[in-house]
Design an enzyme around this catalytic site. Sequence first.
Site, mmCIF file in Angstrom:
data_model
loop_
_atom_site.group_PDB
_atom_site.id
_atom_site.type_symbol
_atom_site.label_atom_id
_atom_site.label_comp_id
_atom_site.label_asym_id
_atom_site.label_seq_id
_atom_site.Cartn_x
_atom_site.Cartn_y
_atom_site.Cartn_z
ATOM 1 N N SER A 62 98.623 -8.455 147.651
ATOM 2 C CA SER A 62 99.766 -8.572 148.937
ATOM 3 C C SER A 62 99.028 -7.933 150.205
ATOM 4 C CB SER A 62 100.726 -7.927 148.392
ATOM 5 O OG SER A 62 102.075 -8.384 149.742
ATOM 6 N N CYS A 72 94.209 -11.797 157.192
ATOM 7 C CA CYS A 72 94.107 -12.118 158.569
ATOM 8 C C CYS A 72 94.177 -10.707 158.980
ATOM 9 C CB CYS A 72 95.687 -12.640 158.911
ATOM 10 S SG CYS A 72 95.696 -13.742 157.833
ATOM 11 N N ARG A 103 110.136 -3.304 142.976
ATOM 12 C CA ARG A 103 110.044 -4.902 142.656
ATOM 13 C C ARG A 103 110.669 -4.827 141.403
ATOM 14 N NH1 ARG A 103 108.135 -7.796 148.042
ATOM 15 N NH2 ARG A 103 108.623 -6.210 150.086
ATOM 16 N N ASP A 114 96.392 -21.485 149.172
ATOM 17 C CA ASP A 114 95.221 -22.178 149.839
ATOM 18 C C ASP A 114 94.716 -22.934 148.387
ATOM 19 O OD1 ASP A 114 95.722 -20.331 152.029
ATOM 20 O OD2 ASP A 114 93.414 -20.403 152.274
HETATM 21 C C1 LIG Z 1 89.098 -13.092 157.874
HETATM 22 C C2 LIG Z 1 90.559 -13.913 157.888
HETATM 23 C C3 LIG Z 1 91.495 -14.391 158.456
HETATM 24 C C4 LIG Z 1 92.249 -15.122 158.620
HETATM 25 N N1 LIG Z 1 93.457 -15.284 158.985
HETATM 26 C C5 LIG Z 1 93.866 -15.618 159.549
HETATM 27 C C6 LIG Z 1 95.615 -16.096 160.511
HETATM 28 O O1 LIG Z 1 95.229 -15.459 161.420
HETATM 29 N N2 LIG Z 1 96.656 -16.705 160.257
HETATM 30 C C7 LIG Z 1 96.142 -17.489 159.344
HETATM 31 O O2 LIG Z 1 97.422 -18.367 158.902
HETATM 32 N N3 LIG Z 1 95.776 -17.702 158.411
HETATM 33 C C8 LIG Z 1 94.497 -16.738 158.444
HETATM 34 N N4 LIG Z 1 93.712 -16.699 156.888
HETATM 35 C C9 LIG Z 1 93.385 -17.666 155.931
HETATM 36 C C10 LIG Z 1 95.235 -16.417 154.640
HETATM 37 O O3 LIG Z 1 94.902 -15.112 154.886
HETATM 38 C C11 LIG Z 1 95.189 -17.369 153.717
HETATM 39 O O4 LIG Z 1 95.444 -18.672 153.710
HETATM 40 C C12 LIG Z 1 95.856 -16.563 152.750
HETATM 41 O O5 LIG Z 1 95.874 -14.954 152.089
HETATM 42 C C13 LIG Z 1 96.261 -17.207 150.848
HETATM 43 O O6 LIG Z 1 96.864 -17.151 150.775
HETATM 44 P P1 LIG Z 1 96.628 -16.930 148.599
HETATM 45 O O7 LIG Z 1 97.382 -16.237 147.988
HETATM 46 O O8 LIG Z 1 97.187 -18.497 148.775
HETATM 47 O O9 LIG Z 1 95.635 -16.850 148.479
HETATM 48 P P2 LIG Z 1 94.402 -15.619 148.547
HETATM 49 O O10 LIG Z 1 94.344 -14.457 149.683
HETATM 50 O O11 LIG Z 1 92.575 -15.953 147.735
HETATM 51 O O12 LIG Z 1 94.204 -14.693 146.667
HETATM 52 C C14 LIG Z 1 94.376 -15.049 145.892
HETATM 53 C C15 LIG Z 1 93.823 -14.564 144.822
HETATM 54 O O13 LIG Z 1 94.751 -14.883 143.447
HETATM 55 C C16 LIG Z 1 93.211 -14.211 142.525
HETATM 56 N N5 LIG Z 1 92.180 -15.040 141.686
HETATM 57 C C17 LIG Z 1 91.869 -15.463 141.966
HETATM 58 N N6 LIG Z 1 91.201 -16.314 140.879
HETATM 59 C C18 LIG Z 1 91.999 -15.782 139.328
HETATM 60 C C19 LIG Z 1 92.510 -15.732 138.274
HETATM 61 N N7 LIG Z 1 91.845 -16.431 137.308
HETATM 62 N N8 LIG Z 1 92.909 -14.814 137.617
HETATM 63 C C20 LIG Z 1 93.429 -13.248 138.055
HETATM 64 N N9 LIG Z 1 93.921 -13.515 139.907
HETATM 65 C C21 LIG Z 1 92.991 -14.488 140.086
HETATM 66 C C22 LIG Z 1 92.440 -13.581 143.646
HETATM 67 O O14 LIG Z 1 91.525 -12.151 143.464
HETATM 68 C C23 LIG Z 1 92.755 -13.249 145.320
HETATM 69 O O15 LIG Z 1 93.628 -12.315 144.777
HETATM 70 C C24 LIG Z 1 92.511 -15.611 157.525
HETATM 71 C C25 LIG Z 1 91.504 -15.893 156.460
HETATM 72 C C26 LIG Z 1 90.688 -14.566 156.589
HETATM 73 C C27 LIG Z 1 89.896 -14.685 155.185
#
Ligand SMILES: Cc1cc2nc3c(=O)[nH]c(=O)nc-3n(C[C@H](O)[C@H](O)[C@H](O)COP(=O)(O)OP(=O)(O)OC[C@H]3O[C@@H](n4cnc5c(N)ncnc54)[C@H](O)[C@@H]3O)c2cc1C
Length: 448
Positions: A41, A45, A73, A281
Amino acid sequence: MTSTQYVVIGGVAAGMSAASRIRKHDPGASVVVLEKGAYISYSACSMPYYIANPEARLEDLIVLSADEARHKRKIDVRLGHEATRIDTAERLVHFVQHPSGREGSVRYDRLIIATGASAFVPSVEGAEGPNVYTLRSLRDGQAIREAIDTGEVRRAVILGAGYVGMEMCEALVARGVATTLISARSAPMMGYHTELVRTMMAELETHGVRFMGDQQVKTINSRGVQLTDSFVEADMVIVAKGIRPNVSLADDAGIRLGEKGAIAVDQRMETSLAGVFAAGDCAESVHRVTNRRVYVPLGTVANKHGRVAGLNAARVGTRFPGVISSAELKCFDLEIARTGMTPDEAEQEGFDPVEVHITASSAAHGYPERHPIQVAMVADRGTGRLLGAQMVGKAGVAHRINIVAAAVFNGNTIDEFAMFDLAYAPPFSPVWDPVLVAANVLQGKLRR
Ligand SMILES: Cc1cc2nc3c(=O)[nH]c(=O)nc-3n(C[C@H](O)[C@H](O)[C@H](O)COP(=O)(O)OP(=O)(O)OC[C@H]3O[C@@H](n4cnc5c(N)ncnc54)[C@H](O)[C@@H]3O)c2cc1C
């Protein structure tokens, strides 16, 4: 009656949103989050701003710590637990613990896959070198920041001129690093209107960023980046060439992937396997205007995906209403934003797009602080439907785009939008807001 056991794989935006919704709606259930990394968490961004500011602390990016999740939680967060296989017949997720290498498994009744995405690194010689960085996880941000903090990074190259590349230009310049932004395309921010891109390029130049377009990287070494015709010296190379969804776990378990390569889901965020949901994502979305499957990996979307997946997993029926690709960023003094479709995207989807580009003021005549705002707006000739807009300016862009987003989301026509009852006072806009000016010009063009 035994309580339901929920397992969530991945503990960032989508995973923790899902876990929190489940906890709220199924208070007696067991909720396990397997996260392979050391944090849950956090605000990915905000990493460019953490890198830009030597006073900022890594902990400030963490929205909810693992301890808080466990105690406040009652979510069983297991850090350093990497899911390695989903056994759909036995309803087990197998994992390996880091760094011990110990293996184990956890049973699930309902599963949420929120494994996110990984940075794409092209396979060029030297791309694995110690001076080459990506920016995806908190660890990545920390590594870039620590390297800069040594004072030994004087010149940097950023490969890729999209959202992350543009934000990192500002961060590196703020740290006194001479920055070159290199793109395989002729200009930054693919898909933006040429006039808006011209303004972005001027902003980069004003702040001393060298932009090199139409470039192919041949090799990377400890001294810099070899392009087809020149060598660019760099102590640090940041690869910002997009991401790929982490789908191998789902794919290996026989869960269907969509045509964009992300996990296919229905509007309840359920995958092709009953009781298994995907969010964030790693999952695809449906486009609200076209009803087609799209891949829009953004934090805004991931949080909503996670919420919908969590609610449906907990049997609170709800649907994800779709995306319209709203996104924005700040690059030095410029706010850059878009929502909906570009003319090219609209044409590919069978619309007959008509576009206008206007420049209007961020505040009323006579108000001392005013900045030009450029608006490019597109509508469909056949139906008059508003399809999208892009904006660039030094003030009043980032929030203003959301007016257009609301209209595109709701399927308004340009005639409806041109008369939207928007609030007005001189410090905030002219009496005809820039988005309404664009809409009126577009209305005229559609009638011609
Ligand atoms: C520099 C940067 C700037 C950004 N700016 C913006 C913005 O301004 N506005 C916006 O809307 N979005 C922005 N984003 C995009 C946004 O951060 C992502 O869309 C968001 O983090 C996606 O969340 P998520 O939980 O789907 O995936 P993630 O953040 O990729 O998290 C997935 C998690 O799953 C874990 N995982 C993966 N595989 C496994 C496994 N096999 N077993 C256990 N754990 C696992 C990973 O370790 C990770 O912690 C930005 C991203 C970056 C990198």
